[in-house]
Design an enzyme around this catalytic site. Sequence first.
Site, mmCIF file in Angstrom:
data_model
loop_
_atom_site.group_PDB
_atom_site.id
_atom_site.type_symbol
_atom_site.label_atom_id
_atom_site.label_comp_id
_atom_site.label_asym_id
_atom_site.label_seq_id
_atom_site.Cartn_x
_atom_site.Cartn_y
_atom_site.Cartn_z
ATOM 1 N N ASN A 9 0.878 -1.173 0.000
ATOM 2 C CA ASN A 9 0.000 0.000 0.000
ATOM 3 C C ASN A 9 0.914 1.221 0.000
ATOM 4 O O ASN A 9 1.503 1.550 1.020
ATOM 5 C CB ASN A 9 -0.892 -0.022 1.250
ATOM 6 C CG ASN A 9 -1.757 1.223 1.355
ATOM 7 O OD1 ASN A 9 -1.777 2.056 0.440
ATOM 8 N ND2 ASN A 9 -2.450 1.370 2.464
ATOM 9 N N LYS A 11 0.165 4.232 -0.244
ATOM 10 C CA LYS A 11 -0.467 5.421 0.362
ATOM 11 C C LYS A 11 -0.205 6.643 -0.530
ATOM 12 O O LYS A 11 -0.158 6.503 -1.752
ATOM 13 C CB LYS A 11 0.035 5.591 1.799
ATOM 14 C CG LYS A 11 -0.146 4.297 2.618
ATOM 15 C CD LYS A 11 0.070 4.465 4.077
ATOM 16 C CE LYS A 11 -0.155 3.123 4.779
ATOM 17 N NZ LYS A 11 -0.006 3.191 6.233
ATOM 18 N N HIS A 98 -9.447 1.227 4.882
ATOM 19 C CA HIS A 98 -8.178 1.461 5.575
ATOM 20 C C HIS A 98 -8.403 2.430 6.743
ATOM 21 O O HIS A 98 -9.185 3.373 6.632
ATOM 22 C CB HIS A 98 -7.133 2.014 4.606
ATOM 23 C CG HIS A 98 -5.759 1.960 5.185
ATOM 24 N ND1 HIS A 98 -5.314 2.877 6.104
ATOM 25 C CD2 HIS A 98 -4.753 1.060 5.031
ATOM 26 C CE1 HIS A 98 -4.078 2.551 6.475
ATOM 27 N NE2 HIS A 98 -3.720 1.451 5.841
ATOM 28 N N GLU A 100 -6.722 4.796 7.834
ATOM 29 C CA GLU A 100 -6.456 6.216 7.552
ATOM 30 C C GLU A 100 -7.662 6.863 6.892
ATOM 31 O O GLU A 100 -7.954 8.035 7.118
ATOM 32 C CB GLU A 100 -5.185 6.329 6.692
ATOM 33 C CG GLU A 100 -3.945 6.020 7.529
ATOM 34 C CD GLU A 100 -2.789 5.427 6.763
ATOM 35 O OE1 GLU A 100 -2.764 5.480 5.529
ATOM 36 O OE2 GLU A 100 -1.880 4.881 7.445
ATOM 37 N N GLU A 170 -5.286 -4.815 10.473
ATOM 38 C CA GLU A 170 -4.279 -3.777 10.659
ATOM 39 C C GLU A 170 -4.545 -3.042 11.972
ATOM 40 O O GLU A 170 -5.357 -2.103 11.999
ATOM 41 C CB GLU A 170 -4.321 -2.780 9.502
ATOM 42 C CG GLU A 170 -4.027 -3.401 8.149
ATOM 43 C CD GLU A 170 -3.422 -2.395 7.183
ATOM 44 O OE1 GLU A 170 -2.396 -2.714 6.598
ATOM 45 O OE2 GLU A 170 -3.964 -1.287 7.042
ATOM 46 N N GLY A 176 2.740 2.336 10.802
ATOM 47 C CA GLY A 176 3.702 3.432 10.656
ATOM 48 C C GLY A 176 4.409 3.799 11.941
ATOM 49 O O GLY A 176 5.077 4.828 12.029
ATOM 50 N N SER A 216 3.606 -2.009 10.350
ATOM 51 C CA SER A 216 5.055 -2.086 10.590
ATOM 52 C C SER A 216 5.642 -3.448 10.239
ATOM 53 O O SER A 216 6.581 -3.916 10.897
ATOM 54 C CB SER A 216 5.390 -1.699 12.034
ATOM 55 O OG SER A 216 5.021 -0.357 12.277
ATOM 56 N N GLY A 238 5.114 1.262 4.572
ATOM 57 C CA GLY A 238 6.448 1.839 4.384
ATOM 58 C C GLY A 238 7.423 0.926 3.657
ATOM 59 O O GLY A 238 8.157 1.371 2.762
HETATM 60 P P1 13P Z 1 3.141 0.406 7.597
HETATM 61 O O1 13P Z 1 3.656 -0.890 7.022
HETATM 62 O O2 13P Z 1 3.866 1.609 7.076
HETATM 63 O O3 13P Z 1 3.054 0.356 9.096
HETATM 64 O O4 13P Z 1 1.637 0.571 7.059
HETATM 65 C C1 13P Z 1 0.774 -0.494 7.146
HETATM 66 C C2 13P Z 1 -0.459 -0.154 6.409
HETATM 67 O O5 13P Z 1 -1.215 0.717 6.809
HETATM 68 C C3 13P Z 1 -0.730 -0.879 5.160
HETATM 69 O O6 13P Z 1 -2.001 -0.604 4.689
#
Ligand code: 13P
Length: 256
Positions: A9, A11, A98, A100, A170, A176, A216, A238
């Site tokens: 992802n 983002k 998601h 976010e 998640e 993150g 993460s 990430g």
């Molecule tokens: P990270 O791997 O950056 O923690 O993000 C996870 C995520 O939100 C994937 O959708």
Amino acid sequence: MRKKIVAGNWKMNKTYDEGLELAREVNEYLRYKEGAEGVTVILGTPFIHLAKVAHNITEANLSVAAQDCSAEKGGAYTGEISAAMIASTGAKHVIIGHSERRAYHGETNALLAGKVNRALENDLGIIFCAGEVLAEREAGNHFEVVERQLAEGVFHVTAAGFSRVVIAYEPVWAIGTGKTATPDQAQEMHAFIRSVVAKQYGDVAAADTTILYGGSCSPANAGELFSRPDVDGGLIGGASLKAADFFEIIKARAKR
Ligand code: 13P
């Protein structure tokens, strides 16, 4: 069918050229390097990349996902992208729910249910995200929260529709933050998710459901997470932004 999936992802990262380059590198890794056998790889790119990346990739185990779609079919919704538009790019999947989007765009379970319907109407596979915030885990409500997100967001679909759904667990406190869930915490929640899928759709459907972990996930911890029986793969933020790191996670999935 239950699959080993590693999905990235991206983002809100990567300009147009940077994104095409990253997708090209991932495609090359899958094409020329050993170690990704049996893994389905998905790139969750920004909307601007979907059509070109879908056109450019050559590997049978690589496909493209959008990160969101509108709950509306089309019309006067400035800035929105419909599931039909996504499907027309050649993208095969869409990430829905998601954390976010839930947190920063006020997306409710009811709204997400509409997005799920639009995605299925347009033959898109769905990566449906669920997960608790830290306060909910500390209060011991994490199972209840996740069950409700699934019940209200996606369990209204038919069994045939649900066969197009991958669940991504998640935990919001792990996204993150560098603070990943332990393999035991992930396994415990994934087994719980499989049990609620079984209640809704039966044991066979539950055994066939692919459940990804996200938060993460990195080359350092992916192997341990994927060693757990109900952790079928990962949704990677990430660490999906560098082809070499992403490929290490893909290899970790292939090995287990
Ligand atoms: P990270 O791997 O950056 O923690 O993000 C996870 C995520 O939100 C994937 O959708």
